[in-house]
Write an enzyme that holds these catalytic residues in place. Structure first.
Site, PDB file in Angstrom:
ATOM      1  N   LEU A 194       0.851  -1.151   0.004  1.00 27.55           N
ATOM      2  CA  LEU A 194      -0.143   0.206   0.013  1.00 27.55           C
ATOM      3  C   LEU A 194       0.832   1.285   0.009  1.00 27.55           C
ATOM      4  O   LEU A 194       2.144   1.088   0.277  1.00 27.55           O
ATOM      5  CB  LEU A 194      -0.675   0.133   1.000  1.00 27.55           C
ATOM      6  N   ASP A 249     -10.815 -14.439  11.220  1.00 25.56           N
ATOM      7  CA  ASP A 249      -9.547 -13.793  11.863  1.00 25.56           C
ATOM      8  C   ASP A 249      -9.713 -12.063  11.639  1.00 25.56           C
ATOM      9  O   ASP A 249      -8.571 -11.582  11.173  1.00 25.56           O
ATOM     10  CB  ASP A 249      -8.262 -14.433  11.869  1.00 25.56           C
TER      11      ASP A 249
END
Length: 520
Positions: A329, A395
């Site tokens: 990112l 998760d």
């Protein structure tokens, strides 16, 4: 033979009986010591005892599995899928003698969910369309501004910019990339083909991850292969203690793209040579953890809080290793991300439950808290629950957004390594946001219906999308079957919400009529 013939009949019988007894004892010992645990054509643990209901026991749980196609929900809100032939359910086979010989079942007819299709195509034909639009929300984004990071930062893309830099600056407020963006494939090709310049271990986390540096300051996050695709999450392991799967990251990216979310960064597989592409270019801290295993394979384990020791090492074959490469990112100071605690976060405790697991009105409370009280964020969490249920990922404790876009922007889909671990198990608690809020985007519902009714199923689309990945096949085939099964489960959950809303509408209408008659 002459010696046997010379014996009397009684002696022959005694010798035969003794030999048979020795052979029987030998076979019994072998059976006890080498129990393969084969049952109904499937391998089960030799220490496990599986109870199957008899034909006379019509209330048995396994007969219930056959009868309903999907299993009964258990106490934890999960469903277990019985791995029988889907084309032989519901029929009783009879032999030529005229009596039932065995139970053979047939597949139930394909439910096209026409009632849900009507909500997408013509919701206004309903008696009270506003009531149902609170379940299936159609957003009007015609006037919605959708600036890119480059526009927000007032930057121009340099002619010498890498494909990754171009991709990062083209991220918009609504999605990471557009449906027709060609930069996605270019970024993937770079991660597959470019030489690796330097490797360091990523700090933090419970498991080892490596930061791969390419020329021109391009970076990717590497997750190594831990075990074969066929290995499932052990039944006694909690979701937060399971290994992360490199192939789950790859499959999750492709699934995110074909579902139309486009909120996951590009991920690809790649096969490495540990010696030349990691050991020779890694930093000193990682280099100290390399060793040769007794099987003469090159291994390393790094340093982290869990699973970073000799007994949990990453090993090649002998020095060939595959893994997933995820594009980075943006890292500029002005593109910082805000971390949000997921409202439906699990307790991460062996015994304690989260509030949403015990409070039936939990969603009503979440709806009153910013940013879930307006704009798109709550709908984004519904999409995320659908996405996580399809992958089996439990998760999801936090999520991130770009600060520069404010609160009215998308959550980034990150960290899918614990998905695709149990293909025969459908964890319904992952759908808790959707089940408790009874809310879904119209476009998401339309996509699910399209995959369910064809012309191509979700598994076929995903298989085509991953066909060119360097480590194909990415997923074990039972996971592909599970995807199509879970699409139907989601659609049934939405139908249950609509049915509940319809009953409430009828109840409110009856109450209003009674009130009107009382005053007349």
């Amino acid at each position: 033979m002459y010696w046997i013939r010379s014996k009397k009949l009684k002696e022959r019988l005694a010798l035969g009986f003794g030999a048979s007894l020795v052979l029987f004892t030998l076979l019994l010992v072998i059976d006890l010591q080498m129990d393969l645990g084969v049952s109904r054509g499937e391998f089960i643990p030799s220490h496990g005892r599986v109870r199957f209901a008899s034909e006379d026991d019509k209330s048995g749980i396994y007969n219930e599995f056959h009868r309903k196609y999907l299993a009964k929900s258990n106490a934890s809100g999960s469903k277990e899928y019985l791995t029988t032939n889907p084309h032989t359910r519901g029929r009783t086979d009879t032999s030529g003698a005229g009596y039932p010989s065995k139970q053979v079942t047939t597949a139930p007819p394909h439910d096209r969910f026409k009632d849900l299709t009507a909500l997408v195509v013509a919701p206004k034909n309903r008696r009270n369309p506003q009531f149902y639009e609170r379940i299936v929300v159609k957003e009007d984004q015609s006037d919605d501004e959708n600036p890119t990071l480059a526009e927000m930062l007032d930057l121009r893309v340099s002619p010498n910019a890498t494909n990754l830099e171009r991709f990062q600056l083209s991220i918009t407020k609504n999605e990471l990339y557009a449906k027709s963006d060609k930069l996605v494939d270019a970024v993937i090709q770079d991660m597959v083909s470019m030489p690796i310049k330097h490797v360091v271990q990523k700090e933090g986390g419970t498991q080892i991850k490596l930061i791969i540096e390419y020329p021109n300051d391009i970076h990717a996050l590497f997750k190594p292969m831990r075990f074969p695709r066929e290995q499932q999450t052990l039944p006694n392991h909690f979701y937060f203690t399971d290994y992360e799967r490199h192939n789950a990251e790859i499959a999750a990216f492709h699934l995110d793209r074909i579902m139309g979310f486009r909120r996951a960064m590009p991920v690809t597989g790649r096969i490495l040579n540990i010696t030349t592409e990691i050991e020779r270019v890694c930093d000193d801290n990682l280099l100290k953890t390399f060793f040769i295993s007794p099987a003469r394979n090159k291994c390393f384990h790094g340093k982290c809080s869990y699973y970073c020791d000799t007994s949990h090492a990453i090993c090649g074959s002998p020095d060939t290793l595959e893994g997933s490469f995820a594009a980075f990112l943006p890292t500029q100071a002005d593109t910082q991300r805000k971390v949000w605690r997921h409202p439906w976060r699990r307790s991460y405790h062996k015994r304690r439950k989260a509030q949403w697991e015990t409070d039936p009105d939990y969603c009503a409370m979440v709806r009153d808290i910013p940013p879930y009280d307006e704009d798109r964020r709550l709908l984004d969490l519904m999409d995320m629950s659908v996405f996580d249920f399809l992958t089996g990922n439990m998760d999801r404790h936090h999520y991130e957004t770009f600060k520069i876009f404010g609160n009215d922007t998308f959550p980034i889909h990150l960290d899918h390594g614990r998905g695709f671990g149990r293909p025969f198990h459908d964890e319904l608690s992952i759908l808790a946001p959707l089940l408790q809020c009874c809310l879904i985007r119209s476009t998401t519902l339309e996509t699910l219906l399209l995959f369910h009714n064809g012309p191509k199923s979700l598994s076929e689309q995903l298989r085509d999308s991953m066909a060119n990945d360097p480590i194909v096949p990415v997923l074990w085939e039972p996971h592909m079957v599970a995807l199509d099964r879970r699409v139907a489960i989601i659609l049934q959950a939405i139908r249950d919400c609509v049915k509940k809303a319809s009953e409430e509408e009828d109840f409110d209408a009856a109450g209003q009529n009674h009130l009107d008659q009382s005053f007349s």
